[in-house]
Design an enzyme around this catalytic site. Structure first.
Site, PDB file in Angstrom:
ATOM      1  N   ASP A 130       0.562  -0.983  -0.046  1.00 36.97           N
ATOM      2  CA  ASP A 130       0.111   0.394  -0.035  1.00 36.97           C
ATOM      3  C   ASP A 130       0.704   1.549   0.266  1.00 36.97           C
ATOM      4  OD1 ASP A 130      -2.438   1.115   0.596  1.00 36.97           O
ATOM      5  OD2 ASP A 130      -2.126   2.264   1.871  1.00 36.97           O
ATOM      6  N   ASP A 537     -20.347 -16.489 -29.939  1.00 36.40           N
ATOM      7  CA  ASP A 537     -19.115 -17.275 -30.851  1.00 36.40           C
ATOM      8  C   ASP A 537     -19.417 -17.200 -32.304  1.00 36.40           C
ATOM      9  OD1 ASP A 537     -16.394 -16.784 -31.897  1.00 36.40           O
ATOM     10  OD2 ASP A 537     -16.143 -17.332 -29.865  1.00 36.40           O
ATOM     11  N   GLY A 563     -23.107 -16.607 -33.449  1.00 36.55           N
ATOM     12  CA  GLY A 563     -23.418 -15.512 -33.872  1.00 36.55           C
ATOM     13  C   GLY A 563     -22.010 -14.131 -33.908  1.00 36.55           C
ATOM     14  N   ASP A 564     -22.270 -13.948 -35.141  1.00 36.69           N
ATOM     15  CA  ASP A 564     -21.449 -12.652 -35.471  1.00 36.69           C
ATOM     16  C   ASP A 564     -21.345 -11.012 -34.479  1.00 36.69           C
ATOM     17  OD1 ASP A 564     -19.447 -10.660 -35.726  1.00 36.69           O
ATOM     18  OD2 ASP A 564     -19.644 -11.529 -38.193  1.00 36.69           O
ATOM     19  N   PHE A 565     -20.860 -10.838 -33.794  1.00 37.05           N
ATOM     20  CA  PHE A 565     -20.357 -10.227 -32.764  1.00 37.05           C
ATOM     21  C   PHE A 565     -20.863  -8.604 -33.232  1.00 37.05           C
ATOM     22  CE2 PHE A 565     -16.403 -11.367 -30.325  1.00 37.05           C
ATOM     23  CZ  PHE A 565     -15.535 -10.470 -31.637  1.00 37.05           C
ATOM     24  N   ARG A 580      -9.420 -11.557 -24.887  1.00 35.64           N
ATOM     25  CA  ARG A 580      -7.903 -11.826 -25.416  1.00 35.64           C
ATOM     26  C   ARG A 580      -8.960 -11.190 -27.135  1.00 35.64           C
ATOM     27  NH1 ARG A 580      -3.457 -14.526 -25.433  1.00 35.64           N
ATOM     28  NH2 ARG A 580      -3.032 -15.007 -22.704  1.00 35.64           N
TER      29      ARG A 580
END
Ligand SMILES: Cc1cn([C@H]2C[C@H](O)[C@@H](COP(=O)(O)OP(=O)(O)OP(=O)(O)O)O2)c(=O)[nH]c1=O
Length: 646
Positions: A130, A537, A563-565, A580
């Site tokens: 600390d 994904d 799905g595709d983000f 990642r």
């Protein structure tokens, strides 16, 4: 057990005040202990830190500075930030440093207890720290907002102040499932003087954002350095961790000096030196014997020929006895270490990586795991390679600490059996092969990447990186499975730390975007049984996740949604995880993804945790998160964590 015995021997140093001066110390022959400490602090750090090599060391701190300082000297540790709230009553402490020590201790103990209870995997050592700033009898911690930063910095303007870091080293032992701890603590003080700060400069600095996560509202290692007129004492102490004093504590703990500690050896042409024969690993401690025993038992007569050591991680670097201090004409001990070990290690690093990659690809570790001990010729025959080439590879792996070599032949080290054999539960084989096949070719184009500021997929693989996954990683079933195995192995290894980096028990649902095989998701449901986790994904990934799932699942299973983000709506959740992910994409794509997540998040405090490599995306990320309050932000291997609280 042994450590506990040593501990008791060396408890007198606890809480002792450091001289706070990292300058070389004069060796006082009448005071062997002082001489001994001075020498070690300056000259034999590696052997000291090497003592921790075989232990599970945990840094109970989210401070990226502390992580960097300890990383930079090669200490291996896990990061588990403490949940201890820094709310001890300051007025109940007689001095500011006692407050810092107590807070450090509580931080470390909280992590030790949590890991013991939650993981049933007790660490050996937990380190807590600390840092506080004191001026005019006031303790300054991290500012809570810009006004607070303003108050702190104007108080510091034109004055000298003190920076104290309290450190606690907690040794843990699990006995009958109960945690036993022994604490060593200390503090370090550094004096810092600020120049007079104009209002304009002060606000410019505050608006840079730098003050917010730092004690006293400044960072001496960055822009804040411009405010400083002088520093008296250990600079790293200001940055958050007094490394020099820490090493001295380790010496006290691990190397109790026997009666005849120090011998002078005289040689005609070489100045007399102190030796550390007492530093030999009397009880055959397993910490890197190759490196440290050799480094400690020095024999000047062998200087520059066979006196060097081959350390794991630097296969063919011979380190001469330059770690030894020598006395100059004035009797002051000086470090003659002009040998650029660090640079040579970097220079040779690629050879070490490649030896690991090739041995993994040729399945050397699998072979030795199955057969036990083999001569080079038998390995060569089985892997269909030349005997002379195989022998060199095996020797390199032995020098790197991956294999053991005896008269009977070569065998796997313990860590090779655990992490390098392709069939072991915690195998990193997939990630090693991915590193060789994919990252290595990319990194050979680093120079072009730097010059052009572009990704190098086209140069390395003849493929544009528009759609990295479709074009590179998922081009064929075989490549895809290899990529998934790689991601699985590394994600599994870091999942435990990531899952406990923050207390996520307040969340009911989480969505791991690009969560691949669900390695992290599976860890999360273990740790938080009330958390429903969905992995989102691409369809081709989701179609292949089944054989990566845990055999015995005692918790509600993870849900997989395809799905595709970038294109599709992702599942609603209280908590979004990007692990990642961000490093793969252009800023444009990251903007697109982050704005989608930002819109999907409910208002509330946010948690952001970035892995080290993503630090350069920090501004971009925080600009999206800004509408939310950043409650916790830290850098950790393996994770970008983004949430809105329920
Ligand atoms: C004075 C000063 C502090 N600091 C930092 C070091 C610490 O990270 C921080 C002080 O806050 P701390 O509470 O000591 O540490 P932390 O909150 O960053 O991390 P944790 O509690 O999880 O261990 O201020 C600098 O980086 N540079 C400086 O010049």
């Amino acid at each position: 057990m042994r450590m506990r015995a040593v501990w008791r021997l060396w408890s007198p140093g606890r809480g002792s005040r450091s001289v706070g001066d990292s300058a070389r110390r004069r060796i006082n022959a009448s005071c062997p202990r002082a001489a001994y400490l001075g020498l070690l602090a300056g000259m034999a750090l590696k052997p000291v830190l090497g003592k921790l090599g075989s232990k599970r060391v945990v840094l109970a701190s989210a401070s990226p500075r502390r992580q960097e300082i300890l990383c930079s000297v090669g200490l291996r540790f896990e990061v588990v930030p403490s949940w201890f709230k820094e709310t001890l009553e300051k007025s109940s402490f007689a001095t500011p440093y006692k407050y810092a020590i107590e807070t450090a201790k509580q931080k470390a103990l909280e992590v030790a207890n949590r890991m013991h209870v939650k993981h049933l995997r007790t660490p050996d050592i937990v380190i807590g720290a600390d840092t506080i700033v004191t001026v005019d009898e006031h303790i300054l911690e991290k500012p809570i907002d810009k006004q607070d930063a303003y108050r702190m910095l104007s108080r510091l303007s034109g004055k000298e102040h003190s920076v104290f870091t309290g450190v606690a080293i907690v040794h843990c032992n699990s006995k009958d499932n109960r945690l036993e701890t022994e604490v060593t603590d200390f503090y370090e003080e550094t004096k810092v003087k600020f120049a007079d700060l104009s209002e304009e400069l002060l606000w410019e600095y505050i608006h840079s954002g730098e003050p917010m996560d730092k004690a006293g509202g400044y960072g001496i290692q960055a822009l804040g350095g411009m405010l400083v007129e002088y520093v008296h004492g250990d600079f790293l102490n200001v940055v958050g961790f007094p490394l020099n004093h820490f090493c001295k504590k380790l010496v006290e703990l691990y190397y109790p000096p026997p009666k005849h500690t120090i011998h002078h050896i005289k040689h005609d042409s070489i100045p007399s030196v102190e030796t550390f024969e007492n530093l030999s690993d009397e009880e055959n401690d397993s910490s890197s014997p190759l490196q440290y025993k050799g480094a400690i038992k020095l024999d000047r007569s062998k200087t520059h020929s066979s006196g060097g050591v081959c350390s794991p991680g630097s296969s063919n670097i011979i380190k001469p006895n330059c770690m030894m201090p020598v006395e100059n004409q004035n009797g002051v001990m000086e470090n003659p270490d002009k040998f650029p070990s660090k640079i040579l290690e970097l220079l040779d690093g690629f050879r070490a990586s490649k030896a690991l990659f090739v041995a993994s690809k040729l399945k050397v570790f699998d072979l030795l795991k199955n057969k036990g001990v083999l001569q080079a010729v038998d390995v060569a025959n089985t892997i269909n390679s030349s005997v002379c080439g195989t022998e060199r590879l095996l020797d390199a792996c032995a020098a790197l600490g991956l294999l053991e070599k005896t008269l009977q032949g070569y065998s796997n080290s313990d860590s090779a059996n655990i992490y390098l054999a392709s069939d072991s539960e915690d195998s990193l084989h997939g990630y090693i092969i991915h590193s060789d096949d994919h990252l290595w070719p990319l990194f050979t184009h680093l120079e072009s990447a730097v010059k052009e500021g572009t990704m190098q997929n086209y140069r390395a693989f003849g493929k544009k990186s528009e759609n990295l996954f479709q074009d590179s990683y998922y081009q064929s079933m075989e490549v895809k499975q290899r990529f998934m195995a790689a991601m699985h192995s590394i994600a599994k290894l870091t999942a435990k730390d990531v899952a406990t980096a923050f207390d996520l028990s307040q969340f009911r649902s989480a969505c791991d975007l690009g969560g691949c095989t669900g390695a992290l998701a599976n860890e999360l449901v273990q740790k938080y049984p009330n958390l429903k986790v969905t992995v989102f994904d691409l369809p081709e990934v989701i179609a292949n996740v089944s054989h990566f799932q845990p055999v015995r699942q005692h918790t509600a299973p993870v849900t997989f949604t395809s799905g595709d983000f970038f294109k599709d709506n992702f599942p609603e959740a209280d908590l979004y995880i990007l692990s990642r992910i961000l490093h793969d994409w252009t800023d444009e794509k990251i903007h697109m993804l982050l704005s989608k997540i930002s819109a999907a998040c409910k208002p509330g405090p946010a948690h952001v945790c970035l892995r080290r490599g993503e630090r350069f995306k920090c501004d971009l990320i925080t600009s999206y998160i800004y509408p939310l309050d950043i409650e916790e932000m830290s850098f950790l291997k393996g994770l970008t964590l983004w949430s809105s609280a329920v």
